[in-house]
Design a protein around this motif. Structure first.
Motif, mmCIF file in Angstrom:
data_model
loop_
_atom_site.group_PDB
_atom_site.id
_atom_site.type_symbol
_atom_site.label_atom_id
_atom_site.label_comp_id
_atom_site.label_asym_id
_atom_site.label_seq_id
_atom_site.Cartn_x
_atom_site.Cartn_y
_atom_site.Cartn_z
ATOM 1 N N LEU A 181 8.749 2.988 6.117
ATOM 2 C CA LEU A 181 7.783 2.389 5.285
ATOM 3 C C LEU A 181 7.600 0.908 5.705
ATOM 4 O O LEU A 181 6.639 0.237 5.501
ATOM 5 N N TYR A 189 -3.007 -0.772 2.295
ATOM 6 C CA TYR A 189 -2.859 -0.830 0.959
ATOM 7 C C TYR A 189 -3.783 -1.670 0.121
ATOM 8 O O TYR A 189 -4.205 -1.345 -0.906
ATOM 9 N N THR A 207 0.740 6.799 2.220
ATOM 10 C CA THR A 207 2.149 6.573 2.627
ATOM 11 C C THR A 207 2.820 8.121 3.239
ATOM 12 O O THR A 207 3.087 7.804 4.272
#
Length: 295
Positions: A181, A189, A207
């Motif tokens: 991540l 995003y 993701t």
């Protein structure tokens, strides 16, 4: 182009690792294959004739049926653990990727289950799920059902092992997914938010696809680590009841060091090695295909 001297230097630096792998990995594998083709037992292990039986040990094991049972048990156990560990580990990774108070302390607490030795975890869960353990006491006091013989009934015994191993593996999944991540740019995003994407759309469209390399590595490493489970099963259930939780590793151990059928134990271990080898090849193929498609 590398010069001749640089190539020689590279070979010299690699030689120690090569010798290590040949001696500590290559030789045991080759000798185990040799052992599985002979008839070696407690009577002739140190002296006497060790007749060559070829694939007779493999044939006998598959005909007896316990090896097939152990393969099925190991696959069920492995798949169930990987699915649960991945889902919960991903949830924790998404949670602890956020900035909030006590995030680091809570993440450290989650790591405890991974840091504990497997033998300690096995003993802990064995006591927890015993007839008069805390799990049955909790079920009785909360009126959630009747007393369950967790470790002496086939299905509950397997469920107990899956719960225990899931608890162990969650931190491993969390750490690897958290690392993945951190490699995702935040700008993506922000752009998705400007385009009107909600949280669920960001998760499915951004993701997960961007975590694909980390997920591949995680699933393969998790499969190998879980497939070769030993201490947890040996201490908690010893493969029982009636082989309901007999795994390939514990069955190979039982053949070699309890029944003293060394050749059959080697054969069972080789079957396990072949399955893991195939999984490794599939992983390399998937990584190679991913590299080709992205280039």
């Amino acid at each position: 182009m590398l010069s001749r001297q640089n190539k020689i230097t590279g070979y010299v630096l690699v030689l120690p690792a090569l010798f290590y792998m040949l001696f500590f990995v290559g030789y045991p594998i080759i000798d185990n294959i040799r052992l599985s083709l002979l008839d070696v037992n407690v009577m002739n292990v140190s002296h006497g004739e060790q007749p060559f039986v070829g694939l007779g040990n493999y044939k006998e094991l598959f005909e007896e049926g316990v090896l097939v049972t152990s393969i099925v048990n190991t696959l069920i156990y492995t798949v169930a653990c990987i699915v649960l560990q991945f889902i919960i580990g991903l949830a924790f990774a998404l949670l602890f990727s956020k900035t909030f108070r006590f995030a680091q302390r809570l993440r450290g607490l989650v790591m405890i289950s991974w840091l504990l030795p497997a033998t300690i975890t096995a003993m802990m869960y064995k006591f927890m799920f015993s007839g008069d353990g805390v799990v049955n006491d909790s079920i009785t006091h909360l009126h959630l059902g009747s007393h369950i013989d967790w470790l002496v009934t086939p299905v509950p015994a397997m469920i107990t092992l899956i719960i225990a191993n899931t608890w162990i593996g969650i931190p491993f999944n969390m750490i690897l997914l958290t690392t993945g991540l951190t490699t995702i740019p935040k700008d993506i995003y922000e752009s998705a938010s400007i385009d009107g994407a909600n949280a669920l759309q960001k998760f499915w469209r951004l993701t997960l696809p961007l975590l694909k390399p980390a997920i591949y590595s995680l699933l393969v490493l998790g499969f190998i680590y879980t497939f070769k489970v030993f201490e947890l099963v040996l201490i908690a259930t010893h493969g029982g009841p009636v082989n309901a939780t007999q795994m390939m590793s514990t069955y190979a151990y039982k053949l070699s060091f309890e029944l003293f059928k060394f050749s059959q134990g080697a054969a069972a271990a080789n079957v396990m090695f072949v399955i893991l080898f195939i999984v490794g090849i599939l992983y390399l193929w998937m990584v190679r295909r991913e590299e080709v498609s992205s280039s």
